[in-house]
Write a protein that holds these residues in place. Structure first.
Motif, PDB file in Angstrom:
ATOM      1  N   GLU A 485     -22.167  14.592 -19.999  1.00 42.36           N
ATOM      2  CA  GLU A 485     -23.611  14.577 -20.193  1.00 42.36           C
ATOM      3  C   GLU A 485     -23.965  14.041 -21.579  1.00 42.36           C
ATOM      4  OE1 GLU A 485     -27.201  17.726 -19.447  1.00 42.36           O
ATOM      5  OE2 GLU A 485     -25.547  18.380 -20.726  1.00 42.36           O
ATOM      6  N   ALA A 486     -23.205  14.488 -22.603  1.00 45.52           N
ATOM      7  CA  ALA A 486     -23.463  14.009 -23.964  1.00 45.52           C
ATOM      8  C   ALA A 486     -23.176  12.517 -24.083  1.00 45.52           C
ATOM      9  CB  ALA A 486     -22.620  14.797 -24.957  1.00 45.52           C
ATOM     10  N   LEU A 487     -22.109  12.057 -23.446  1.00 41.09           N
ATOM     11  CA  LEU A 487     -21.771  10.629 -23.475  1.00 41.09           C
ATOM     12  C   LEU A 487     -22.845   9.794 -22.784  1.00 41.09           C
ATOM     13  CD1 LEU A 487     -17.984  10.992 -22.633  1.00 41.09           C
ATOM     14  CD2 LEU A 487     -18.881  10.015 -24.753  1.00 41.09           C
ATOM     15  N   THR A 488     -23.362  10.308 -21.678  1.00 44.39           N
ATOM     16  CA  THR A 488     -24.421   9.594 -20.954  1.00 44.39           C
ATOM     17  C   THR A 488     -25.677   9.497 -21.808  1.00 44.39           C
ATOM     18  OG1 THR A 488     -23.541  10.346 -18.821  1.00 44.39           O
ATOM     19  CG2 THR A 488     -25.827   9.572 -18.865  1.00 44.39           C
ATOM     20  N   ALA A 489     -26.053  10.611 -22.444  1.00 46.29           N
ATOM     21  CA  ALA A 489     -27.250  10.615 -23.289  1.00 46.29           C
ATOM     22  C   ALA A 489     -27.116   9.647 -24.449  1.00 46.29           C
ATOM     23  CB  ALA A 489     -27.513  12.025 -23.806  1.00 46.29           C
ATOM     24  N   ALA A 490     -25.886   9.460 -24.932  1.00 46.73           N
ATOM     25  CA  ALA A 490     -25.641   8.535 -26.043  1.00 46.73           C
ATOM     26  C   ALA A 490     -25.507   7.092 -25.584  1.00 46.73           C
ATOM     27  CB  ALA A 490     -24.384   8.963 -26.802  1.00 46.73           C
ATOM     28  N   GLY A 491     -25.582   6.852 -24.256  1.00 47.33           N
ATOM     29  CA  GLY A 491     -25.487   5.497 -23.735  1.00 47.33           C
ATOM     30  C   GLY A 491     -24.101   4.893 -23.807  1.00 47.33           C
ATOM     31  N   ARG A 492     -23.076   5.752 -23.797  1.00 48.92           N
ATOM     32  CA  ARG A 492     -21.708   5.252 -23.956  1.00 48.92           C
ATOM     33  C   ARG A 492     -20.978   5.052 -22.630  1.00 48.92           C
ATOM     34  NH1 ARG A 492     -18.455   8.648 -28.213  1.00 48.92           N
ATOM     35  NH2 ARG A 492     -16.974   6.985 -27.739  1.00 48.92           N
ATOM     36  N   GLU A 507     -12.170   8.437 -19.051  1.00 51.56           N
ATOM     37  CA  GLU A 507     -11.398   8.016 -20.220  1.00 51.56           C
ATOM     38  C   GLU A 507     -12.036   8.501 -21.516  1.00 51.56           C
ATOM     39  OE1 GLU A 507      -8.593   6.569 -22.733  1.00 51.56           O
ATOM     40  OE2 GLU A 507      -8.496   6.923 -20.569  1.00 51.56           O
ATOM     41  N   LEU A 508     -13.361   8.403 -21.619  1.00 53.46           N
ATOM     42  CA  LEU A 508     -14.029   8.836 -22.847  1.00 53.46           C
ATOM     43  C   LEU A 508     -13.943  10.353 -23.019  1.00 53.46           C
ATOM     44  CD1 LEU A 508     -17.236   6.590 -22.972  1.00 53.46           C
ATOM     45  CD2 LEU A 508     -15.191   6.442 -24.403  1.00 53.46           C
ATOM     46  N   VAL A 509     -14.085  11.105 -21.924  1.00 55.72           N
ATOM     47  CA  VAL A 509     -13.928  12.556 -22.006  1.00 55.72           C
ATOM     48  C   VAL A 509     -12.514  12.897 -22.476  1.00 55.72           C
ATOM     49  CG1 VAL A 509     -13.760  14.675 -20.629  1.00 55.72           C
ATOM     50  CG2 VAL A 509     -15.715  13.145 -20.341  1.00 55.72           C
ATOM     51  N   GLY A 510     -11.522  12.207 -21.932  1.00 59.58           N
ATOM     52  CA  GLY A 510     -10.144  12.434 -22.366  1.00 59.58           C
ATOM     53  C   GLY A 510      -9.949  12.116 -23.834  1.00 59.58           C
ATOM     54  N   GLN A 511     -10.565  11.041 -24.315  1.00 57.95           N
ATOM     55  CA  GLN A 511     -10.442  10.682 -25.725  1.00 57.95           C
ATOM     56  C   GLN A 511     -11.074  11.729 -26.634  1.00 57.95           C
ATOM     57  OE1 GLN A 511     -12.060   6.748 -26.299  1.00 57.95           O
ATOM     58  NE2 GLN A 511     -10.553   5.779 -24.943  1.00 57.95           N
ATOM     59  N   LEU A 512     -12.225  12.268 -26.203  1.00 57.12           N
ATOM     60  CA  LEU A 512     -12.862  13.318 -26.997  1.00 57.12           C
ATOM     61  C   LEU A 512     -11.981  14.558 -27.082  1.00 57.12           C
ATOM     62  CD1 LEU A 512     -16.545  13.053 -25.725  1.00 57.12           C
ATOM     63  CD2 LEU A 512     -15.727  12.496 -28.018  1.00 57.12           C
ATOM     64  N   ALA A 523     -10.728  19.518 -19.316  1.00 53.15           N
ATOM     65  CA  ALA A 523     -11.961  18.989 -18.738  1.00 53.15           C
ATOM     66  C   ALA A 523     -12.363  19.751 -17.487  1.00 53.15           C
ATOM     67  CB  ALA A 523     -11.798  17.502 -18.422  1.00 53.15           C
ATOM     68  N   ASP A 524     -11.415  20.374 -16.800  1.00 52.90           N
ATOM     69  CA  ASP A 524     -11.702  21.085 -15.554  1.00 52.90           C
ATOM     70  C   ASP A 524     -12.010  22.567 -15.769  1.00 52.90           C
ATOM     71  OD1 ASP A 524     -11.228  18.752 -14.065  1.00 52.90           O
ATOM     72  OD2 ASP A 524      -9.062  19.132 -14.072  1.00 52.90           O
ATOM     73  N   ARG A 525     -11.974  23.033 -17.013  1.00 55.55           N
ATOM     74  CA  ARG A 525     -12.219  24.451 -17.276  1.00 55.55           C
ATOM     75  C   ARG A 525     -13.684  24.692 -17.641  1.00 55.55           C
ATOM     76  NH1 ARG A 525      -7.022  26.604 -20.822  1.00 55.55           N
ATOM     77  NH2 ARG A 525      -5.401  25.443 -19.692  1.00 55.55           N
TER      78      ARG A 525
END
Length: 643
Positions: A485-492, A507-512, A523-525
């Motif tokens: 959600e944060a990545l989407t709001a940031a337009g990434r 991929e971006l969630v994994g990088q974070l 990510a699944d918790r």
């Protein structure tokens, strides 16, 4: 015939206490594994250890307040020789508040939001107090209750008018002192305090601890103090128990444990404690985390994280024994350690001291200097004022503060000084009455909150991390969904197709998660499945998703164990150097200020009273409150024994 224990028994005696979770599909899991501890009348005893060690459950078992799904499976708890577990439920309930009282970390769990602070203290007062018993008539009794309530507030350093205020009208530190007064209202024989000073600055922390210590001396009351702050335990308590994964690994007099720990876990916790006097290149950390119940194997539970572990550590049952003496370091007696390798480790038990940072100082920022278009500060505050109540004192009074781009500025002050109000103003979460606030190139307007369009411009400029990440993370969403959600709001999250966008999101969630030191499976918790330190890492990852120019950390490590705190401070320093964002770090911990910040500003009663480089403020303080705050920092000097 029943044995009489009352003549020789300590005030509190816990023997072989075992606690396990119940009702899980995988079966019961041991949380506490046969711990034993004692507290004598007039004695202060600390239980220290990381989150997940079982500290809070141990004290809840003592008070008979275990949560649903957790049960005592063995052992005894005796209060003044009386087996509490054998008492009828009504008698066990009657003990609480009168003979034993519990003071919690979060005062909101103890204070009713719809009752005044005075009412909540008065409700706990004993009816047989002489001043109350002598009162005749309703009016006289009300006057006596008021006088006694005011006296109890004065004991914890609060003014009489606090009796008429509600908990939400007080700062966190003031609420904790009200909770302390309420817990002591029944004059208990034993006070069990679970992290009672976590939210307090050094001066108020010292005042509360000195108050509790004075009460022990005057009343002969016992105090069982649960804390993750070793400096508090060693500066305040007579004896210390070191708990890890439900097992006591070391115990003994506080001065001896402080001078020469006899278990690698104790030594590692001491090494991770941030110093208010010396800055280090990196804080030592304890790799890994406490194993959760159900995943603990035989042998020493610390073996997987211990640099001194050997094969026998993983197979030998944990047994407390008298440690071998260290040459030139005599103990005062009463020392016990569960480390089976002490004879071989010897003097190498204590980790090497961390490397001091370079002695060069960062130049302070000239508040009046025109920095030019290419050096717009991340935050500039001029003449800001905020008052919450008509006729009341301003929470923020004519404050000027600059946070330079790419630098870390610490804002330090006592509870209720206005630090959080100023942080919320800077983040656009709170209005201000007068002055000017510029967050990077985005000006905020006095008298109102930002509009939706202004918030869209503000988001990439500033993000905030709060003290309690659990309350700021959506409880029903997975970590991955929150970060996405944060990545989407940031337009990434971009891509020509839905499949491409999903792949980009994953991929971006994994990088974070990589950035904050968590496995990608997190990510699944959901937040409830994470420890406090893990939740705070997720909160940081969500902020990093936006890549703000300014990060505000509002007491972001205050409630964390010293080892987890060290990990997060190192992580934040690494990320700040790599990304170049500015940080406004709100804290009351001067050790954290020394380790993390370039500049420091001191706030007292809504005013900035001192600012400069960290070395200028902490090594050569000019304002009396700064000096008072430094003098109140609990020390780990081995030459100083607990009072």
């Amino acid at each position: 015939m029943t044995e009489d224990h009352t003549a020789t028994a300590p005030l509190l005696e816990v023997t072989g206490l075992r606690i396990a979770t119940t009702g899980a599909a995988s079966g019961p899991a041991t949380v506490l594994d046969g711990i034993a501890l004692t507290v004598a009348a007039g004695e202060c005893v600390a239980v220290v250890g990381e989150s997940g060690s079982g500290k809070s459950l141990a004290v809840r078992a003592v008070a008979g307040l275990l949560p649903e799904g957790v049960a005592v499976t063995g052992g005894t708890v005796r209060l003044a020789g009386q087996d509490v577990g054998q008492l009828p439920r009504a008698e066990r309930h009657a003990l609480r508040g009168r003979r034993i009282s519990l003071l919690m970390q979060d005062p909101f769990t103890m204070l009713h939001p719809q009752l005044t602070c005075g009412q909540q203290i008065a409700d706990g007062l004993r009816a047989d107090l002489p001043a109350l018993a002598a009162a005749r008539g309703r009016r006289a009794r009300r006057a006596a209750l008021r006088a006694e309530t005011v006296r109890r507030l004065a004991e914890v350093g609060l003014a009489p008018d606090v009796a008429d205020r509600y908990p939400h009208e007080l700062s966190g530190g003031m609420r904790q002192r009200v909770a302390t007064a309420a817990a002591l209202a029944g004059d208990p024989e034993l006070l069990v305090a679970d992290e009672p000073t976590t939210a307090l600055d050094a001066a108020n922390q010292r005042a509360v601890l000195e108050l509790l210590r004075g009460l022990l001396d005057r009343r002969g009351m016992g105090l069982l103090l649960i804390t993750h702050d070793l400096s508090v335990a060693f500066a305040t308590c007579d004896r210390v128990y070191v708990l890890y994964a439900g097992t006591v690994l070391e115990e003994g007099p506080a001065a001896d444990l402080r001078r020469a720990p006899r278990h690698p876990y104790t030594a590692a916790l001491l090494a991770a404690e941030p110093s208010a006097h010396v800055r280090h290149e990196r804080l030592p950390t304890v790799p890994g985390s406490v194993p959760p119940p159900g995943r603990r194997t035989g042998g020493c539970p610390f073996a997987d994280r211990c640099p001194h572990a050997a094969p026998e550590c993983r197979t030998t049952a944990v047994t407390l024994r008298v440690p071998p003496p260290l040459p030139g370091r005599p103990d005062s007696g009463g020392r016990l350690s569960a480390c089976v390798r002490l004879a071989g480790i010897g003097a190498d038990l204590t980790p090497p001291s961390p490397v001091p940072a370079a002695t060069g100082t960062v130049p302070a920022v000239d508040e009046d200097e025109d920095e030019g278009e290419d050096a717009v500060p991340a935050l500039r505050i001029r003449g800001v004022r905020r008052t919450f109540r008509d006729g009341g004192d301003p929470a923020v009074r004519d404050v000027d503060l600059t946070v330079p781009a790419g630098r870390i500025t610490a804002l330090v002050g006592e509870s209720g000084s206005g630090k959080t109000t100023l942080a919320r103003i800077a983040a656009g979460l709170e209005t201000f009455d007068e002055g000017r606030v510029d967050v990077g190139p985005v000006p905020l307007t006095a008298g109102r909150l930002p509009t939706r369009a202004e918030r869209a411009r503000l988001a990439p400029q500033v993000q905030i991390v709060f003290q309690d990440p659990f309350s700021s993370l959506p409880p029903l969403r997975t970590v991955g969904a929150t970060l996405a959600e944060a990545l989407t709001a940031a337009g990434r999250i971009t891509g020509d197709s839905a499949a491409a966008r999903r792949a980009r999101r994953t991929e971006l969630v994994g990088q974070l998660l990589d950035q904050v030191g968590l496995e990608r499976s997190y990510a699944d918790r959901r937040p409830a499945a994470l420890s406090g330190g893990e939740r705070q890492r997720v909160a940081l990852a969500r902020v990093f998703a936006v890549r703000p120019r300014l990060l505000i950390c509002d007491e972001a490590v205050a409630a964390l164990d010293v080892s987890v705190q060290a990990q997060l401070l190192n992580l934040l320093a690494d990320m700040q150097r790599a990304e170049g964002f500015a940080v406004l770090f709100i804290t009351h911990d001067l050790g954290v200020v020394r380790q993390i910040a370039d500049e420091a500003a001191v706030m007292v009663r809504g005013e900035l009273v001192e600012r400069g480089t960290v070395s200028e403020v902490l090594d050569d303080p000019r304002h009396p409150w700064t000096r008072r705050m430094l003098d109140a920092v609990p020390g780990l000097d081995p030459s100083v024994s607990p009072s």
